[in-house]
Structure formats: C-alpha cells, structure tokens
Design a protein around this motif. Sequence first.
Motif, PDB file in Angstrom:
ATOM      1  N   LEU A 179       0.839  -1.197   0.000  1.00 29.52           N
ATOM      2  CA  LEU A 179       0.000   0.000   0.000  1.00 29.52           C
ATOM      3  C   LEU A 179       0.873   1.244   0.000  1.00 29.52           C
ATOM      4  O   LEU A 179       1.925   1.274   0.656  1.00 29.52           O
ATOM      5  CB  LEU A 179      -0.927   0.016   1.211  1.00 29.52           C
ATOM      6  CG  LEU A 179      -1.985  -1.085   1.273  1.00 29.52           C
ATOM      7  CD1 LEU A 179      -2.771  -0.985   2.575  1.00 29.52           C
ATOM      8  CD2 LEU A 179      -2.936  -1.013   0.076  1.00 29.52           C
ATOM      9  N   ASP A 180       0.459   2.273  -0.731  1.00 29.48           N
ATOM     10  CA  ASP A 180       1.217   3.524  -0.712  1.00 29.48           C
ATOM     11  C   ASP A 180       0.652   4.460   0.357  1.00 29.48           C
ATOM     12  O   ASP A 180      -0.248   4.093   1.120  1.00 29.48           O
ATOM     13  CB  ASP A 180       1.235   4.178  -2.103  1.00 29.48           C
ATOM     14  CG  ASP A 180      -0.116   4.755  -2.522  1.00 29.48           C
ATOM     15  OD1 ASP A 180      -1.071   4.746  -1.714  1.00 29.48           O
ATOM     16  OD2 ASP A 180      -0.225   5.223  -3.671  1.00 29.48           O
ATOM     17  N   GLU A 181       1.174   5.663   0.404  1.00 31.27           N
ATOM     18  CA  GLU A 181       0.792   6.604   1.456  1.00 31.27           C
ATOM     19  C   GLU A 181      -0.662   7.044   1.341  1.00 31.27           C
ATOM     20  O   GLU A 181      -1.251   7.518   2.315  1.00 31.27           O
ATOM     21  CB  GLU A 181       1.729   7.831   1.441  1.00 31.27           C
ATOM     22  CG  GLU A 181       1.546   8.763   0.248  1.00 31.27           C
ATOM     23  CD  GLU A 181       2.330   8.340  -0.996  1.00 31.27           C
ATOM     24  OE1 GLU A 181       2.442   9.165  -1.921  1.00 31.27           O
ATOM     25  OE2 GLU A 181       2.795   7.189  -1.039  1.00 31.27           O
ATOM     26  N   ALA A 182      -1.257   6.858   0.155  1.00 29.79           N
ATOM     27  CA  ALA A 182      -2.661   7.218  -0.035  1.00 29.79           C
ATOM     28  C   ALA A 182      -3.592   6.027   0.147  1.00 29.79           C
ATOM     29  O   ALA A 182      -4.812   6.158  -0.030  1.00 29.79           O
ATOM     30  CB  ALA A 182      -2.850   7.818  -1.431  1.00 29.79           C
ATOM     31  N   GLY A 183      -3.022   4.867   0.498  1.00 28.13           N
ATOM     32  CA  GLY A 183      -3.848   3.685   0.698  1.00 28.13           C
ATOM     33  C   GLY A 183      -4.186   2.945  -0.577  1.00 28.13           C
ATOM     34  O   GLY A 183      -5.070   2.092  -0.582  1.00 28.13           O
ATOM     35  N   LEU A 184      -3.484   3.255  -1.661  1.00 32.68           N
ATOM     36  CA  LEU A 184      -3.690   2.550  -2.923  1.00 32.68           C
ATOM     37  C   LEU A 184      -2.682   1.409  -3.049  1.00 32.68           C
ATOM     38  O   LEU A 184      -1.610   1.442  -2.442  1.00 32.68           O
ATOM     39  CB  LEU A 184      -3.529   3.505  -4.108  1.00 32.68           C
ATOM     40  CG  LEU A 184      -4.549   4.645  -4.220  1.00 32.68           C
ATOM     41  CD1 LEU A 184      -4.215   5.510  -5.431  1.00 32.68           C
ATOM     42  CD2 LEU A 184      -5.969   4.116  -4.318  1.00 32.68           C
ATOM     43  N   ILE A 185      -3.041   0.411  -3.848  1.00 38.81           N
ATOM     44  CA  ILE A 185      -2.108  -0.677  -4.128  1.00 38.81           C
ATOM     45  C   ILE A 185      -1.009  -0.150  -5.046  1.00 38.81           C
ATOM     46  O   ILE A 185      -1.285   0.497  -6.060  1.00 38.81           O
ATOM     47  CB  ILE A 185      -2.827  -1.865  -4.798  1.00 38.81           C
ATOM     48  CG1 ILE A 185      -3.914  -2.434  -3.883  1.00 38.81           C
ATOM     49  CG2 ILE A 185      -1.831  -2.955  -5.166  1.00 38.81           C
ATOM     50  CD1 ILE A 185      -4.811  -3.461  -4.569  1.00 38.81           C
ATOM     51  N   CYS A 186       0.232  -0.396  -4.675  1.00 38.53           N
ATOM     52  CA  CYS A 186       1.338  -0.032  -5.554  1.00 38.53           C
ATOM     53  C   CYS A 186       2.356  -1.162  -5.539  1.00 38.53           C
ATOM     54  O   CYS A 186       2.180  -2.168  -4.844  1.00 38.53           O
ATOM     55  CB  CYS A 186       1.968   1.299  -5.139  1.00 38.53           C
ATOM     56  SG  CYS A 186       2.879   1.260  -3.587  1.00 38.53           S
ATOM     57  N   LEU A 187       3.414  -1.013  -6.304  1.00 34.87           N
ATOM     58  CA  LEU A 187       4.428  -2.060  -6.425  1.00 34.87           C
ATOM     59  C   LEU A 187       5.606  -1.787  -5.499  1.00 34.87           C
ATOM     60  O   LEU A 187       6.050  -0.643  -5.354  1.00 34.87           O
ATOM     61  CB  LEU A 187       4.904  -2.154  -7.869  1.00 34.87           C
ATOM     62  CG  LEU A 187       3.847  -2.650  -8.860  1.00 34.87           C
ATOM     63  CD1 LEU A 187       4.259  -2.325 -10.286  1.00 34.87           C
ATOM     64  CD2 LEU A 187       3.611  -4.143  -8.710  1.00 34.87           C
ATOM     65  N   ASN A 188       6.100  -2.843  -4.915  1.00 38.51           N
ATOM     66  CA  ASN A 188       7.221  -2.781  -3.994  1.00 38.51           C
ATOM     67  C   ASN A 188       8.533  -2.794  -4.784  1.00 38.51           C
ATOM     68  O   ASN A 188       8.774  -3.718  -5.575  1.00 38.51           O
ATOM     69  CB  ASN A 188       7.153  -4.002  -3.068  1.00 38.51           C
ATOM     70  CG  ASN A 188       8.292  -4.083  -2.093  1.00 38.51           C
ATOM     71  OD1 ASN A 188       9.073  -3.149  -1.941  1.00 38.51           O
ATOM     72  ND2 ASN A 188       8.406  -5.219  -1.432  1.00 38.51           N
ATOM     73  N   PRO A 189       9.399  -1.814  -4.613  1.00 36.08           N
ATOM     74  CA  PRO A 189      10.650  -1.807  -5.390  1.00 36.08           C
ATOM     75  C   PRO A 189      11.674  -2.835  -4.937  1.00 36.08           C
ATOM     76  O   PRO A 189      12.612  -3.130  -5.680  1.00 36.08           O
ATOM     77  CB  PRO A 189      11.175  -0.383  -5.183  1.00 36.08           C
ATOM     78  CG  PRO A 189      10.565   0.073  -3.904  1.00 36.08           C
ATOM     79  CD  PRO A 189       9.227  -0.599  -3.800  1.00 36.08           C
ATOM     80  N   GLU A 190      11.522  -3.399  -3.744  1.00 35.19           N
ATOM     81  CA  GLU A 190      12.567  -4.281  -3.203  1.00 35.19           C
ATOM     82  C   GLU A 190      12.863  -5.511  -4.065  1.00 35.19           C
ATOM     83  O   GLU A 190      14.022  -5.910  -4.195  1.00 35.19           O
ATOM     84  CB  GLU A 190      12.211  -4.701  -1.776  1.00 35.19           C
ATOM     85  CG  GLU A 190      12.315  -3.553  -0.771  1.00 35.19           C
ATOM     86  CD  GLU A 190      12.055  -4.011   0.642  1.00 35.19           C
ATOM     87  OE1 GLU A 190      11.992  -5.238   0.884  1.00 35.19           O
ATOM     88  OE2 GLU A 190      11.916  -3.135   1.518  1.00 35.19           O
ATOM     89  N   PRO A 191      11.855  -6.164  -4.690  1.00 31.16           N
ATOM     90  CA  PRO A 191      12.183  -7.352  -5.503  1.00 31.16           C
ATOM     91  C   PRO A 191      12.784  -7.054  -6.878  1.00 31.16           C
ATOM     92  O   PRO A 191      13.052  -7.982  -7.636  1.00 31.16           O
ATOM     93  CB  PRO A 191      10.818  -8.051  -5.660  1.00 31.16           C
ATOM     94  CG  PRO A 191       9.923  -7.453  -4.629  1.00 31.16           C
ATOM     95  CD  PRO A 191      10.403  -6.052  -4.470  1.00 31.16           C
ATOM     96  N   ILE A 192      12.971  -5.781  -7.216  1.00 26.66           N
ATOM     97  CA  ILE A 192      13.527  -5.447  -8.531  1.00 26.66           C
ATOM     98  C   ILE A 192      14.898  -6.108  -8.686  1.00 26.66           C
ATOM     99  O   ILE A 192      15.752  -6.003  -7.815  1.00 26.66           O
ATOM    100  CB  ILE A 192      13.660  -3.923  -8.709  1.00 26.66           C
ATOM    101  CG1 ILE A 192      12.269  -3.270  -8.797  1.00 26.66           C
ATOM    102  CG2 ILE A 192      14.475  -3.591  -9.969  1.00 26.66           C
ATOM    103  CD1 ILE A 192      12.309  -1.747  -8.816  1.00 26.66           C
TER     104      ILE A 192
END
Length: 331
Positions: free
Chosen positions: A272-285
């Motif tokens: 979740l991002d700061e607005a509570g929306l689903i977003c992608l996690n950069p860690e698995p890049i």
Amino acid sequence: MSRSNEFASSFIKAHADAGLERVSIAHILQTIQKDPAFLFSEELRRGGGQCPMHAAPNADDADKVTVNTLLAYLFERLRDHVASKLPLDERGQVMLPIPPRSPHGIDPADRAAMAAAPLNVMASVLRDATCHLLDGLITGWAADLLSEEEHYRAQGTGEISAAAAATFILRTTLEDSPLYQRAGYDMLSITKTGSHTAIHICWAMVEAAPLLLPDKDAAAYDDLVRRSLKQVVPLSMASLGMLVHYMEASGIEPHDGLAIHLLPKDQTAFVLDEAGLICLNPEPITRFAKPEERHYTGCPAFYTPGFIKLYLDIVASIAMDYGVYDRLRDR
C-alpha cells in the motif's frame, strides 16, 4: 507503506544500471498517424529513425522497436475488437468459456460448482477461462487483419489500408528477424503471450487487495483495485527480462510459468502507498539484461490508450460477478 512513485523511479534506475536505455515509440506512432507511408520506409525497419539507438544500431534492438511499434499501432484495433466482441449475458456480465485444458473440468457457467470448489480451484478456472476467452478474441482480430491484407493484395491495384500495411510489415519483419525466429514468435503468439501476462497481473492485483486490507466489503476492494491501476502500469514499461525477473522474485510468477495460480500469501510485489492505494514494492527489482541488449520499449499495450484498463475492467467485473473478494477475504 510505500511512496507511490518509488517503484517507477527505482525500476527506471535498475534498467539504467543494467545498461538498458528506454526507447519511447510514441513519436514513431505519431509519425505513422500523420503519414501512413512511413510504414514502408527503411527508417521504420532501422528502429524508427530518431530514437536514441540510431547512433549505435543493434539488429535485435532495431527489430524490437519496429515490431513493438507495429503491434502498438494494431493494438488500437485489438482494443476496439475486444470491447465490441466481448460476450455478455443479459445482466451485462462477461460470459466465460470452459477452459479446454483445465484439470478441474468445471464450467464457469455452473455457479453452484464454482461456489463449491476450493478457492484455489475457483481462481484457477476463472484465470484460465479469462485467458481462453481473450485468446479467441485475439485470434479473431488477427484473422480480420490478415483477411484485410489479402483483400487488398487480391485487388491488384497497389492500394492498401494502413492496418493491412502494418500487418504486412509486421509479418515480414517477424519472418526475417533472427531474434523472433529464435523464439518462434509470430503476431498471434506474441499477442497471446502478452495478454496472458496482463491478465495474470490483473488477477494478482484483485487477489492482493484482501491481503493488504482485510475486512473490507467487495465494493471497497473493487474500487481500490480500479483506482490502483495507475500504480501498477509502470510494470508495462519494462524490458521483458526485467519484468519476468521482477515477477519471479516477488512471487507473482509461479514456478511452472502458468497464469492460472492464485497469488501466494507471501507475495512481496503489492504493498500500500501513502494514499492507501495498491502499488508495487521496489525491493524485488532485479537487474537483468541479455548480452548485447541495450534498448527496450516496454509493452506495446502501454502505448495503446485504454488497453490495459480494458483488461483490468474485464477481470475486475468477473471478480465481482463471481464473489471472488468474499472468498478471498475468508482465505
């Protein structure tokens, strides 16, 4: 929580660190729209003219730019074909076919059987049926384009429509390209493979919503998924290699590579991002580039307005119709 723009900037940087430079094909599409004769130009065959790779051409990269440009051009017609030919019942809901190679043998129209099936089986049938439905629509789109190309060839006047010309150039480019011949790809297989990936990611978003926000109702999850689309679109801007490696590292991609498996609970792609929306996690890049690969365009569907949204609309409407969120919430 994650910042909404963190993934996109991290993904672009990872591509650059891997030695890859993004080539936007938007300007090439604009050139074709203004002058369809550009389809027959040598410039298009060399990667579209003014893109950054022009100074240091690579045959495989040039083929990728040409092919993805032509696909993006023809995908506007595919988008309209899917939207107009999508089979709907009297309630306006998507009618799903029986997946021909499904190991479960359940007809999606049998609501009692679908409701009684274990969650992973229900998810598998819905994912499989969605891919099979779109495969049929894609086959119809390709058949129409090839028929149109043949129509103008049979006339023998030298006249041809822009769509038929793009189909001809795409087909001959794929036939002549060592890159695509090594992979055994044609227009139909490329489009179906990309479609399966898009459907897989859309279903994964749907399945991630209850994992990230427990105890909401189906309408709230539906709203969340639809509003979160823009957060996930950066995946479609990636090189194919970086996309596949991200999906594998984050748990989106199953070990057998099939798009019919429920998103695992331990997935790390969606946050979740700061607005509570689903977003992608950069860690698995994960940085990745093939030898000699220097340029990438991203998925052709990214350049086709409304195309990715159409696929998400289809998946999200099926999820609501089959009560998927309620089943996932009790997972």
